[in-house]
Design an enzyme around this catalytic site. Structure first.
Site, mmCIF file in Angstrom:
data_model
loop_
_atom_site.group_PDB
_atom_site.id
_atom_site.type_symbol
_atom_site.label_atom_id
_atom_site.label_comp_id
_atom_site.label_asym_id
_atom_site.label_seq_id
_atom_site.Cartn_x
_atom_site.Cartn_y
_atom_site.Cartn_z
ATOM 1 C CD GLU A 48 -2.336 1.174 2.960
ATOM 2 O OE1 GLU A 48 -1.637 0.848 3.944
ATOM 3 O OE2 GLU A 48 -3.538 1.484 3.070
ATOM 4 C CG ASN A 108 -4.788 4.055 0.623
ATOM 5 O OD1 ASN A 108 -4.094 3.515 -0.226
ATOM 6 N ND2 ASN A 108 -4.569 3.925 1.921
ATOM 7 C CE LYS A 125 -7.065 1.229 4.097
ATOM 8 N NZ LYS A 125 -5.769 1.618 4.685
ATOM 9 C CD GLU A 144 -5.134 4.779 5.857
ATOM 10 O OE1 GLU A 144 -5.752 4.441 4.838
ATOM 11 O OE2 GLU A 144 -4.538 3.965 6.592
ATOM 12 C CB CYS A 170 -3.957 -1.619 4.862
ATOM 13 S SG CYS A 170 -3.056 -1.575 6.429
ATOM 14 C CG ASN A 195 2.107 1.488 4.575
ATOM 15 O OD1 ASN A 195 3.269 1.865 4.619
ATOM 16 N ND2 ASN A 195 1.452 1.310 3.436
HETATM 17 N N1 CDV Z 1 -2.937 1.518 6.706
HETATM 18 C C1 CDV Z 1 -3.846 0.877 7.498
HETATM 19 O O1 CDV Z 1 -4.978 0.627 7.093
HETATM 20 N N2 CDV Z 1 -3.420 0.559 8.750
HETATM 21 C C2 CDV Z 1 -4.277 -0.056 9.734
HETATM 22 C C3 CDV Z 1 -3.875 0.320 11.127
HETATM 23 C C4 CDV Z 1 -4.136 1.736 11.436
HETATM 24 C C5 CDV Z 1 -4.600 -0.513 12.164
HETATM 25 C C6 CDV Z 1 -4.253 -1.572 9.619
HETATM 26 O O2 CDV Z 1 -5.332 -2.174 9.618
HETATM 27 O O3 CDV Z 1 -3.193 -2.161 9.595
#
Ligand code: CDV
Length: 315
Positions: A48, A108, A125, A144, A170, A195
């Site tokens: 990501e 995103n 996203k 975000e 993510c 991330n």
């Molecule tokens: N980039 C993300 O979506 N990170 C989230 C953190 C903030 C919990 C994740 O689900 O990994």
């Protein structure tokens, strides 16, 4: 059942520091694309927001963010070489980046690129974590919800590279609904970039749980939806903030078949047998035979938890 081998690679990135240029980040991706190809990959999955540092950690205006961290075109001058190399090698790729659309909306985003260097799929996203206000007491921000809009194109699957590939990003991996929508389109492979800071700025979460929940989410989702999961993280200390590693390829059995060992740039690879997913889809997770959507109504009706529906005394 005869095997259907599919060369699947995940390219984890070590940290991308704020002063690293797009060109430098792309050079790292290119080296890993070449390695993935040399090991027999048909698809390589990148993280990501792979082209820059994880900038939602910084409080700044949206205009500043767009100027520094968003891609106005894809491919652009610095990313075109990824597409040209993919075509030359005959490899597909998944790439996460910050997208500013032609109407100025910010997402995103991840894209799926085929072996002809054509963008065949785009995912914006949906489950955006974090906050939109400034939290000066926190060690870093997770903005975000400030810098991105909620994705407006749903969870989709594309027929490409000889299989069916779904995408998410993510935090989506923690939400069972996302996976099931992909599985209901017959996904065989789900690509995911992430991330994940090891520190939770919202509550005092023990650090080891970040890795545990990451792998738990991937493994449960792979098994319950009979899909191969290819998850690529950005890892290590980025500008003082630590991101978990643990990039992984998970089989439809729920077993981890490859996992990154360190917190640097690292390619992991496996010859995935797509037919393994068929076995589960025909038996325990034969959706047509066993799903009962007439009893799943609350999933669409409610966002947050509400009153209990159990009746006492029983009829
Ligand atoms: N980039 C993300 O979506 N990170 C989230 C953190 C903030 C919990 C994740 O689900 O990994």
């Amino acid at each position: 059942m005869s095997k259907r081998p599919f060369g699947l690679a995940v390219a984890q990135m070590g940290p991308v520091q704020p002063d690293e240029t797009r060109r430098q980040a792309v050079a790292r991706l290119l080296a890993m694309m070449r390695e993935a190809h040399a090991r027999g990959a048909k698809l390589v999955v990148f993280p990501e927001l792979a082209l820059t540092t994880f900038f939602p950690r910084y409080w700044m205006t949206e205009e500043e963010a767009v100027a520094r961290y968003f891609e106005k075109e894809m491919p652009g001058p610095d990313t075109r070489i990824l597409f040209d190399t993919a075509r030359e090698l005959g490899i597909g790729f998944y790439l996460g980046y910050a997208e500013v659309a032609s109407d100025g909306r910010r997402f995103n985003t991840s894209i799926l690129v085929d072996t002809n260097a054509r963008i065949v799929g785009r995912y914006r996203k949906i489950h955006l974590p974090g906050h939109s206000d400034h939290k000066p007491q926190a060690p870093f921000q997770h903005l975000e919800k400030k810098f991105f809009e909620v994705g407006n194109e749903g969870f989709n699957v594309w027929e490409t590279l000889g299989t069916r590939i779904g995408m998410c990003l993510c935090n989506d991996r923690r939400w069972t609904e996302a996976w099931r929508v992909l599985a209901l389109q017959g996904a065989e492979v789900v690509a995911l970039g992430y991330n994940t800071p090891s520190l939770n700025i919202h509550w005092n979460e023990p650090v080891h749980l970040r890795m545990f929940h990451h792998l738990l989410s991937l493994q449960a989702a792979a098994y319950q939806n009979a899909v191969w999961v290819a998850a690529a993280g950005k890892a290590g200390v980025e500008d003082g903030s630590h991101l978990i590693a643990g990039s992984a390829i998970v089989a439809p059995t729920g077993e981890i078949v490859a996992q990154a060992q360190g917190e640097e740039d690292e390619v992991i690879f496996c010859q995935a047998d797509l037919a393994l997913g068929d076995t589960f889809k025909q038996h325990i997770f034969n959706f047509a035979a066993h799903r009962r959507p007439e009893h799943y109504g609350l999933i669409l009706e409610r966002v947050g938890a509400g009153p209990a529906l159990g009746k006492t005394p029983l009829p």
